[in-house]
Enzyme design. Structure first.
Site, PDB file in Angstrom:
ATOM      1  CG  HIS A  83       0.706  15.059   1.326  1.00 54.06           C
ATOM      2  ND1 HIS A  83      -0.015  15.214   0.343  1.00 54.06           N
ATOM      3  CD2 HIS A  83       0.392  13.996   1.724  1.00 54.06           C
ATOM      4  CE1 HIS A  83      -1.168  14.245   0.316  1.00 54.06           C
ATOM      5  NE2 HIS A  83      -0.982  13.696   1.410  1.00 54.06           N
ATOM      6  CG  HIS A 112      -2.078   1.154   1.375  1.00 55.74           C
ATOM      7  ND1 HIS A 112      -3.139   0.946   1.642  1.00 55.74           N
ATOM      8  CD2 HIS A 112      -1.764   2.555   0.783  1.00 55.74           C
ATOM      9  CE1 HIS A 112      -4.019   1.954   1.550  1.00 55.74           C
ATOM     10  NE2 HIS A 112      -2.972   3.085   1.092  1.00 55.74           N
ATOM     11  CG  ASP A 135      -1.656   5.062   3.711  1.00 56.92           C
ATOM     12  OD1 ASP A 135      -1.656   5.550   2.374  1.00 56.92           O
ATOM     13  OD2 ASP A 135      -2.514   5.297   4.436  1.00 56.92           O
ATOM     14  CG  ASN A 189      -8.907   9.241   5.832  1.00 61.55           C
ATOM     15  OD1 ASN A 189      -9.459   8.800   6.851  1.00 61.55           O
ATOM     16  ND2 ASN A 189      -9.367   9.355   5.023  1.00 61.55           N
ATOM     17  CG  ASN A 244      -4.495   8.270  -3.954  1.00 62.87           C
ATOM     18  OD1 ASN A 244      -3.512   7.752  -4.441  1.00 62.87           O
ATOM     19  ND2 ASN A 244      -4.582   9.014  -3.176  1.00 62.87           N
ATOM     20  N   GLY A 271      -1.676  11.948   4.995  1.00 65.37           N
ATOM     21  CA  GLY A 271      -0.606  11.410   4.511  1.00 65.37           C
ATOM     22  C   GLY A 271       0.509  11.598   4.945  1.00 65.37           C
ATOM     23  CG  HIS A 301      -0.531   6.922  -1.608  1.00 65.59           C
ATOM     24  ND1 HIS A 301      -1.878   6.879  -2.389  1.00 65.59           N
ATOM     25  CD2 HIS A 301      -0.843   6.289  -0.432  1.00 65.59           C
ATOM     26  CE1 HIS A 301      -2.754   6.268  -1.557  1.00 65.59           C
ATOM     27  NE2 HIS A 301      -2.097   5.885  -0.437  1.00 65.59           N
ATOM     28  CG  LEU A 302       5.056   4.449  -5.971  1.00 63.55           C
ATOM     29  CD1 LEU A 302       5.712   3.777  -6.898  1.00 63.55           C
ATOM     30  CD2 LEU A 302       5.817   4.857  -4.919  1.00 63.55           C
ATOM     31  NE  ARG A 303       1.329  11.457  -2.722  1.00 60.66           N
ATOM     32  CZ  ARG A 303       0.275  11.237  -2.089  1.00 60.66           C
ATOM     33  NH1 ARG A 303      -0.807  10.576  -2.710  1.00 60.66           N
ATOM     34  NH2 ARG A 303       0.177  11.591  -0.873  1.00 60.66           N
TER      35      ARG A 303
END
Ligand code: DOR
Length: 427
Positions: free
Chosen positions: A309, A62, A305, A278, A96, A324, A64-66
Site C-alpha cells: 500500500h 497468495h 499475502d 486481514n 482484487n 495489508g 497482490h501485485l496491484r
C-alpha cells in the site's frame, strides 16, 4: 549460457534431504548433476557455494501485485522484482484489481500487463463473483485455462447457495476454490484480533469465529460437492482443527499460513499500520496451533499475502490504516527464524512449505532439482543474521511488522531460467 554451482548442499526432492553436489546449468535447464568437484575442467561462469544450500526457488500462492488499477501502491514490475529478491520465481496473484479479472476481457488486461512487465512467472486467480460483489458467478469454464483457481480474496463469499454453485462449477472446470474466509456479519467494525491488546487499548476486535465459521461452512460444501478447496491465510486455532479433521476424512483440502502469524502475537502489536492486515495477528495459542499445523502437515504452504500500500494508506495507525503488509523480502528469514531456528522443523521441511507444496499447488507438479528440469533455484545462507530495514526493500510497499527485527536466514542468490536474477549485497 552456462553456469556452474559448485560444492553446495543441494536439496533432493526424492529423499527430501540435502546432498553435497555440483550443478551444471545450461540454457535455463539443469544439465548435469555431479559429485563435488565433478566439473573441475569447466571454465565458464561459476559460483563457489561451500557453506550454502541450493533448493528449488520458492512459489508464493497468495500475492497482490496491484495492477491493473492500483499502480500507486505497486506495479507488476516492482512487485515481481521484490518477489525475486525474496527467492520467489512463481507467484499467484489475487484478483482484487480494477478491472477485477471476472471475464475474459478483464483478465486479458491483466495477462497483457504480466506479459509486458513481470520479472518472474505470474499466474492470476480469477474472481469467483463478478466485481467480487458476491452476487453473480463468473464464467468459470471460460476463464479456467488461464488461471490458477477462483478467489474473491479480500472478501468472503457470504451467500452459501452461491458458494455451493461456485464449488460445483469450479469442480467442473477442474480448478480449486481459494477462499478468503470472513463472515461479515461477525466483524462488528473490528480492526485487530479480539484479544488482550484490543481490550487493553479499547480497540474493536475481530473475533476468531468470523474466520472459522466460514471455513466450517465451506468444508461442508466440499463434503457435498468434492470440489478442490484451499483456505487462504489461516490465522486461528479453530481453523487448523477444522482443516486437520477434513484432511483425516480425505477431503481435497489445502491451506496456507503467512509468516507474520508465525512470528508475532497480538501482544507484539504497536499502534502502527505496519501491524495491520486481514486476518489480524492473533493470540499465542493461535500461533502455537499454526506452527503445529505446519509441522504435522495440516497446513501445506507458507504464502506471504504480499500486499503493498502507499505510505499514506499505512500511516493511519491500527484504526485507520489499510489492511495489508509486504512479505516477499522477509518471508524466508521470518519463517526460518520462527520455525527452524526455534527448533520446530528442519530446513528441508521449510523448503517443503515454501517451494515444494506451493509449487505442486501452482503447477500440479512438485519442483525438482533433476537433470532436464528448469533451473529455478535459490542459494540460501541459513546462518546469516540481519536487522530488517524496509527502506531497502525492492517492493514499492514498505509497511512490514518485521521492520527492525533481527532475522536469521538469507536468500543469497535467486536463479530464474538459469540466470542469476538476484544477488544479495554482502559486506
Ligand atoms: O491484509 C490484507 N490485504 N488482506 C486482504 O485480504 C487483502 C489484502 C490487500 O489486498 O491489501
Amino acid at each position: 549460457m552456462q553456469l556452474l554451482l559448485q560444492a553446495a548442499q543441494v536439496y533432493r526432492t526424492k529423499t527430501k534431504r540435502f546432498e553435497p553436489c555440483d550443478l551444471l546449468i545450461q540454457d535455463g535447464l539443469i544439465q548435469e548433476i555431479g559429485s563435488r568437484n565433478a566439473f573441475d575442467s569447466f571454465h565458464g561462469p561459476s559460483l563457489r557455494l561451500d557453506h550454502f544450500f541450493v533448493t528449488p526457488a520458492f512459489t508464493d500462492i497468495h500475492v497482490h501485485l496491484r495492477e491493473p488499477g492500483f499502480s500507486y501502491k505497486g506495479t507488476i514490475a516492482s512487485e515481481t522484482r521484490s518477489a525475486l529478491a525474496g527467492g520467489f520465481t512463481h507467484v499467484l496473484s489475487m484478483p482484487n484489481l480494477k478491472p477485477v479479472p471476472d471475464n475474459m476481457d478483464h483478465l486479458k488486461v491483466q495477462l497483457d500487463l504480466i506479459e509486458q512487465n513481470a520479472a518472474c512467472e505470474v499466474t492470476p486467480y480469477a474472481a469467483i463473483t463478478e466485481g467480487q460483489r458476491g452476487e453473480t458467478l463468473v464464467d468459470m469454464k471460460a476463464l479456467a485455462p488461464y488461471v490458477a483457481g477462483f478467489s474473491d480474496d479480500g472478501r468472503g463469499v457470504q451467500d452459501e447457495g452461491l458458494m455451493r454453485q461456485a464449488f460445483l462449477l469450479a469442480k467442473e472446470a477442474g480448478k480449486p476454490i481459494v477462499s478468503h474466509c470472513e463472515v461479515e456479519a461477525l466483524l462488528h467494525g473490528g480492526v485487530i484480533h479480539d484479544g488482550a491488546y484490543a481490550k487493553a487499548h479499547n480497540l474493536p476486535g475481530i473475533s476468531s469465529e468470523s474466520e472459522w465459521k466460514m471455513v466450517e461452512r465451506d468444508l461442508a460444501l466440499v463434503r457435498e460437492t468434492g470440489c478442490a478447496y484451499h483456505v487462504c491465510h489461516v490465522s486461528t486455532k479453530e481453523t487448523v482443527d477444522l482443516v486437520r479433521q477434513a484432511k483425516k476424512e480425505g477431503l481435497p483440502v489445502t491451506c496456507e499460513v503467512a509468516p507474520h502469524y508465525l512470528y508475532f502475537t497480538d501482544l507484539d502489536l504497536q499502534d502502527h499500520g505496519r501491524f495491520k492486515m486481514n486476518p489480524p495477528i492473533r493470540s499465542r495459542e493461535d500461533q502455537i496451533a499454526l506452527i503445529e499445523g505446519l509441522v504435522d502437515g495440516t497446513i501445506d504452504c507458507i504464502a506471504t499475502d504480499h500486499a503493498p500500500h502507499s505510505a499514506e494508506e499505512k500511516n493511519l495507525g491500527l484504526r485507520g490504516s489499510s489492511n495489508g503488509v509486504v512479505g516477499f523480502e522477509t518471508a524466508f528469514a521470518a519463517s526460518y527464524t520462527s520455525l527452524v531456528k526455534a527448533g520446530h522443523m528442519d530446513l528441508a521441511q521449510l523448503i517443503d512449505c515454501m517451494a515444494i507444496a506451493p509449487g505442486l499447488f501452482a503447477k500440479g507438479k512438485a519442483p525438482e532439482i533433476a537433470v532436464g528440469e528448469p533451473a529455478n533455484l535459490v542459494v540460501l545462507d541459513p546462518e546469516a543474521v540481519e536487522k530488517i530495514d524496509s527502506s531497502k526493500f525492492v517492493s514499492a510497499g514498505k509497511a512490514t511488522p518485521f521492520d527492525g527485527e533481527m532475522l536469521q536466514g538469507q536468500v543469497l542468490y535467486t536463479i530464474y531460467k538459469g540466470e542469476i536474477v538476484w544477488e544479495k549485497e554482502r559486506i
